[in-house]
Structures are given as C-alpha cells and as structure tokens.
Write a protein that holds these residues in place. Structure first.
Motif, PDB file in Angstrom:
ATOM      1  N   SER A   1     -11.169  -0.363   2.316  1.00  0.00           N
ATOM      2  CA  SER A   1      -9.813  -0.852   2.586  1.00  0.00           C
ATOM      3  C   SER A   1      -8.962  -0.149   2.259  1.00  0.00           C
ATOM      4  O   SER A   1      -7.741   0.298   2.583  1.00  0.00           O
ATOM      5  N   VAL A   2      -9.025   0.162   0.871  1.00  0.00           N
ATOM      6  CA  VAL A   2      -8.075   0.990   0.169  1.00  0.00           C
ATOM      7  C   VAL A   2      -7.968   2.440   0.836  1.00  0.00           C
ATOM      8  O   VAL A   2      -6.898   2.824   0.982  1.00  0.00           O
ATOM      9  N   MET A   3      -8.849   3.254   1.152  1.00  0.00           N
ATOM     10  CA  MET A   3      -8.897   4.240   1.947  1.00  0.00           C
ATOM     11  C   MET A   3      -8.236   4.271   3.294  1.00  0.00           C
ATOM     12  O   MET A   3      -7.457   5.055   3.967  1.00  0.00           O
ATOM     13  N   LYS A   4      -8.397   2.970   4.156  1.00  0.00           N
ATOM     14  CA  LYS A   4      -7.837   2.724   5.196  1.00  0.00           C
ATOM     15  C   LYS A   4      -6.405   2.850   5.325  1.00  0.00           C
ATOM     16  O   LYS A   4      -5.709   3.307   5.860  1.00  0.00           O
TER      17      LYS A   4
ATOM     18  N   MET B   1       4.653   2.140  -2.603  1.00  0.00           N
ATOM     19  CA  MET B   1       3.796   2.983  -1.541  1.00  0.00           C
ATOM     20  C   MET B   1       2.695   3.032  -2.582  1.00  0.00           C
ATOM     21  O   MET B   1       2.477   3.269  -3.887  1.00  0.00           O
ATOM     22  N   LEU B   2       1.503   2.893  -2.002  1.00  0.00           N
ATOM     23  CA  LEU B   2       0.064   2.552  -2.447  1.00  0.00           C
ATOM     24  C   LEU B   2      -0.519   3.945  -3.051  1.00  0.00           C
ATOM     25  O   LEU B   2      -0.848   3.952  -4.351  1.00  0.00           O
ATOM     26  N   LEU B   3       0.003   5.141  -2.535  1.00  0.00           N
ATOM     27  CA  LEU B   3      -0.424   6.227  -2.911  1.00  0.00           C
ATOM     28  C   LEU B   3       0.187   6.605  -4.232  1.00  0.00           C
ATOM     29  O   LEU B   3      -0.384   6.905  -5.258  1.00  0.00           O
ATOM     30  N   HIS B   4       1.592   6.354  -4.548  1.00  0.00           N
ATOM     31  CA  HIS B   4       2.239   6.410  -5.677  1.00  0.00           C
ATOM     32  C   HIS B   4       1.979   5.438  -6.808  1.00  0.00           C
ATOM     33  O   HIS B   4       1.767   5.764  -7.954  1.00  0.00           O
ATOM     34  N   PHE B   5       1.440   4.304  -6.372  1.00  0.00           N
ATOM     35  CA  PHE B   5       0.718   3.280  -7.418  1.00  0.00           C
ATOM     36  C   PHE B   5      -0.385   3.835  -7.891  1.00  0.00           C
ATOM     37  O   PHE B   5      -0.483   3.738  -9.241  1.00  0.00           O
ATOM     38  N   ILE B   6      -1.153   4.276  -7.152  1.00  0.00           N
ATOM     39  CA  ILE B   6      -2.526   4.768  -7.719  1.00  0.00           C
ATOM     40  C   ILE B   6      -2.271   6.008  -8.320  1.00  0.00           C
ATOM     41  O   ILE B   6      -3.221   6.106  -9.311  1.00  0.00           O
ATOM     42  N   SER B   7      -1.676   6.930  -7.805  1.00  0.00           N
ATOM     43  CA  SER B   7      -1.352   8.130  -8.812  1.00  0.00           C
ATOM     44  C   SER B   7      -0.687   7.472 -10.123  1.00  0.00           C
ATOM     45  O   SER B   7      -1.211   8.120 -11.197  1.00  0.00           O
ATOM     46  N   ASP B   8       0.259   6.720 -10.230  1.00  0.00           N
ATOM     47  CA  ASP B   8       0.692   6.183 -11.438  1.00  0.00           C
ATOM     48  C   ASP B   8      -0.383   5.559 -12.423  1.00  0.00           C
ATOM     49  O   ASP B   8      -0.349   5.774 -13.487  1.00  0.00           O
TER      50      ASP B   8
ATOM     51  N   MET C   1       6.111  11.378   5.598  1.00  0.00           N
ATOM     52  CA  MET C   1       5.773  11.162   4.422  1.00  0.00           C
ATOM     53  C   MET C   1       4.787  12.204   3.743  1.00  0.00           C
ATOM     54  O   MET C   1       4.959  12.767   2.781  1.00  0.00           O
ATOM     55  N   PHE C   2       3.992  12.681   4.741  1.00  0.00           N
ATOM     56  CA  PHE C   2       3.216  13.744   4.301  1.00  0.00           C
ATOM     57  C   PHE C   2       3.642  15.100   3.975  1.00  0.00           C
ATOM     58  O   PHE C   2       3.609  15.833   3.106  1.00  0.00           O
ATOM     59  N   ALA C   3       4.717  15.448   4.770  1.00  0.00           N
ATOM     60  CA  ALA C   3       5.550  16.745   4.667  1.00  0.00           C
ATOM     61  C   ALA C   3       6.349  16.632   3.229  1.00  0.00           C
ATOM     62  O   ALA C   3       6.350  17.541   2.583  1.00  0.00           O
ATOM     63  N   VAL C   4       6.943  15.441   2.862  1.00  0.00           N
ATOM     64  CA  VAL C   4       7.581  15.267   1.487  1.00  0.00           C
ATOM     65  C   VAL C   4       6.731  15.357   0.419  1.00  0.00           C
ATOM     66  O   VAL C   4       6.897  16.018  -0.344  1.00  0.00           O
ATOM     67  N   VAL C   5       5.680  14.801   0.627  1.00  0.00           N
ATOM     68  CA  VAL C   5       4.562  14.536  -0.601  1.00  0.00           C
ATOM     69  C   VAL C   5       3.803  15.972  -0.770  1.00  0.00           C
ATOM     70  O   VAL C   5       3.814  16.527  -1.838  1.00  0.00           O
ATOM     71  N   TRP C   6       3.303  16.648   0.195  1.00  0.00           N
ATOM     72  CA  TRP C   6       2.398  17.623   0.199  1.00  0.00           C
ATOM     73  C   TRP C   6       2.864  19.075   0.721  1.00  0.00           C
ATOM     74  O   TRP C   6       2.763  20.044   0.053  1.00  0.00           O
TER      75      TRP C   6
ATOM     76  N   MET D   1       0.931  -4.914  -9.329  1.00  0.00           N
ATOM     77  CA  MET D   1       1.072  -4.575  -7.754  1.00  0.00           C
ATOM     78  C   MET D   1       2.403  -5.146  -7.210  1.00  0.00           C
ATOM     79  O   MET D   1       2.997  -4.486  -6.612  1.00  0.00           O
ATOM     80  N   ALA D   2       2.780  -6.365  -7.633  1.00  0.00           N
ATOM     81  CA  ALA D   2       3.970  -6.889  -7.083  1.00  0.00           C
ATOM     82  C   ALA D   2       5.233  -6.234  -7.600  1.00  0.00           C
ATOM     83  O   ALA D   2       6.114  -5.852  -6.683  1.00  0.00           O
ATOM     84  N   LYS D   3       4.983  -5.791  -8.780  1.00  0.00           N
ATOM     85  CA  LYS D   3       6.386  -4.775  -9.505  1.00  0.00           C
ATOM     86  C   LYS D   3       6.510  -3.538  -8.602  1.00  0.00           C
ATOM     87  O   LYS D   3       7.422  -2.976  -8.341  1.00  0.00           O
ATOM     88  N   ALA D   4       5.307  -2.902  -8.258  1.00  0.00           N
ATOM     89  CA  ALA D   4       5.241  -1.947  -7.289  1.00  0.00           C
ATOM     90  C   ALA D   4       5.516  -2.024  -6.035  1.00  0.00           C
ATOM     91  O   ALA D   4       5.571  -1.089  -5.371  1.00  0.00           O
ATOM     92  N   ASN D   5       5.945  -3.223  -5.590  1.00  0.00           N
ATOM     93  CA  ASN D   5       5.940  -3.738  -4.173  1.00  0.00           C
ATOM     94  C   ASN D   5       4.882  -3.240  -3.200  1.00  0.00           C
ATOM     95  O   ASN D   5       5.329  -3.047  -2.132  1.00  0.00           O
ATOM     96  N   LEU D   6       3.799  -3.454  -3.452  1.00  0.00           N
ATOM     97  CA  LEU D   6       2.761  -3.354  -2.814  1.00  0.00           C
ATOM     98  C   LEU D   6       2.538  -4.517  -1.816  1.00  0.00           C
ATOM     99  O   LEU D   6       2.800  -5.332  -1.960  1.00  0.00           O
ATOM    100  N   SER D   7       2.049  -4.077  -0.542  1.00  0.00           N
ATOM    101  CA  SER D   7       2.039  -5.306   0.481  1.00  0.00           C
ATOM    102  C   SER D   7       0.645  -6.052   0.215  1.00  0.00           C
ATOM    103  O   SER D   7      -0.010  -5.972  -0.867  1.00  0.00           O
ATOM    104  N   GLU D   8       0.727  -7.182   0.948  1.00  0.00           N
ATOM    105  CA  GLU D   8      -0.277  -8.163   0.605  1.00  0.00           C
ATOM    106  C   GLU D   8      -1.844  -7.666   0.743  1.00  0.00           C
ATOM    107  O   GLU D   8      -2.739  -7.899  -0.071  1.00  0.00           O
ATOM    108  N   ALA D   9      -1.783  -6.911   1.806  1.00  0.00           N
ATOM    109  CA  ALA D   9      -2.961  -6.389   2.141  1.00  0.00           C
ATOM    110  C   ALA D   9      -3.422  -5.217   1.430  1.00  0.00           C
ATOM    111  O   ALA D   9      -4.634  -5.358   0.796  1.00  0.00           O
ATOM    112  N   GLN D  10      -2.263  -4.453   0.636  1.00  0.00           N
ATOM    113  CA  GLN D  10      -2.621  -3.452  -0.487  1.00  0.00           C
ATOM    114  C   GLN D  10      -3.180  -4.178  -1.869  1.00  0.00           C
ATOM    115  O   GLN D  10      -4.180  -3.704  -2.465  1.00  0.00           O
ATOM    116  N   ARG D  11      -2.389  -5.457  -2.187  1.00  0.00           N
ATOM    117  CA  ARG D  11      -2.794  -5.845  -3.258  1.00  0.00           C
ATOM    118  C   ARG D  11      -4.210  -6.648  -3.293  1.00  0.00           C
ATOM    119  O   ARG D  11      -5.011  -6.340  -4.442  1.00  0.00           O
ATOM    120  N   GLU D  12      -4.389  -7.100  -2.195  1.00  0.00           N
ATOM    121  CA  GLU D  12      -5.977  -7.743  -1.960  1.00  0.00           C
ATOM    122  C   GLU D  12      -6.983  -6.575  -2.141  1.00  0.00           C
ATOM    123  O   GLU D  12      -8.161  -6.950  -2.581  1.00  0.00           O
TER     124      GLU D  12
END
Length: 164
Positions: A47-50, A1-8, A61-66, A27-38
């Motif tokens: 693009s990252v914000m989108k 998940m991108l949010l977790h990767f950036i946080s880490d 997901m929002f409920a679990v995280v926040w 990024m591959a180890k974090a299982n980010l998608s191709e679009a996220q890695r790019e």
C-alpha cells in the motif's frame, strides 16, 4: 507528502523518537492523508509503494524532486517573422510552468513575448503559446529563443527564430 515524510523519518532521529512514541501524531503533523497514515501504521509495504507511485506519477513533482525542473526548448512555430508584425508563437518543450515567459535574443537585443497559455504545465511535452510583437526597428537576423520559468530555471533554443 509521503515521500518527504519517509525520507525525514529515515534521517531524523527526533522524528524517529516522535514516531515511536506517537505515530498518529507524527503522521498528522506531517499532513499525511488517512490512507497514507493507515498504510504506514499497519506496515503495509504494498500500500505504501502504491501511494508513493501515485505521488511520483505527478511529473511536475517528479521534475522538482529528481530532475530539478530542467527546462528544455525543442522547437518554435513559426520560425520566422517580419519587422513590424505580430506573430502567434508556439514553443514546444519540457517543464514549462504557469507563468513561463519567452524572449528572442540576439547581440544584446531582446524581444519579449507575451504569454497567452501553457499546455501541460510542469511536464514533458509542454507547449507555450505567446504573442511576439516584432518591432519595426528590430535588427534583421537569426535570434535565440529563451524560455524562463518563474523559479528561474530556463532553456535556450539557439537560432530558433529569424526576423526578416
């Protein structure tokens, strides 16, 4: 998940070193998608914000995280039933998940409901559909309604149901 990767990446010096050495590998180890890695690799903030917005759009997901999945019980329909009868109960609230169950509670007496389905699971505006088999010897009176998710989060609607 991108949010977790950036946080880490912001907090973890070892991940920062790995990312500096081999960004694609980290990024591959974090299982980010191709679009996220790019988007991250090219430093495309828009693009990252989108992509982050897409992740956060998932209310579960929002409920679990926040929000930590705060279960809220808003109403029960119907709100009455007679001893010895079966009632089809609909419970409206927020953040009911698959596997949620309900129970009527009064002075040590529990009347469990059998879950049929959950509409809009994990989100605001969830509806739990269940069946209540009201025992013929159930004490007459006003019961609280507890709704419990499989993860242990729960909500209670005081004085939600009357057995007559």
């Amino acid at each position: 998940m991108l949010l977790h990767f950036i946080s880490d990446l912001l907090r973890n010096p070892e991940l920062q070193r790995q990312f500096s050495k081999d960004p694609d590998g980290a990024m591959a180890k974090a299982n980010l998608s191709e679009a996220q890695r790019e988007a991250l690799h090219k430093g495309q903030l828009e693009s990252v914000m989108k992509l982050l917005k897409t992740e956060l759009a998932s209310l579960e997901m929002f409920a679990v995280v926040w929000v930590k999945a705060v279960v809220q019980v808003n109403s029960a329909t119907p709100s009455t039933g007679s001893c010895g009868n079966t009632v089809q109960l609909s419970v409206a609230g927020d953040f009911f998940t698959t596997g949620t169950f309900a129970s009527l509670k009064m002075s040590g007496m529990d009347v469990p409901a059998m879950t049929q389905s959950v509409e809009n699971p994990g989100c605001r505006g969830s509806v739990l559909h269940c069946t209540l088999n009201l025992p013929s010897n159930a004490p007459i009176g006003v019961y609280d309604l507890a709704v419990v998710n499989p993860d242990g989060h729960y909500g209670i609607l005081p004085q939600a149901f009357t057995i007559d």
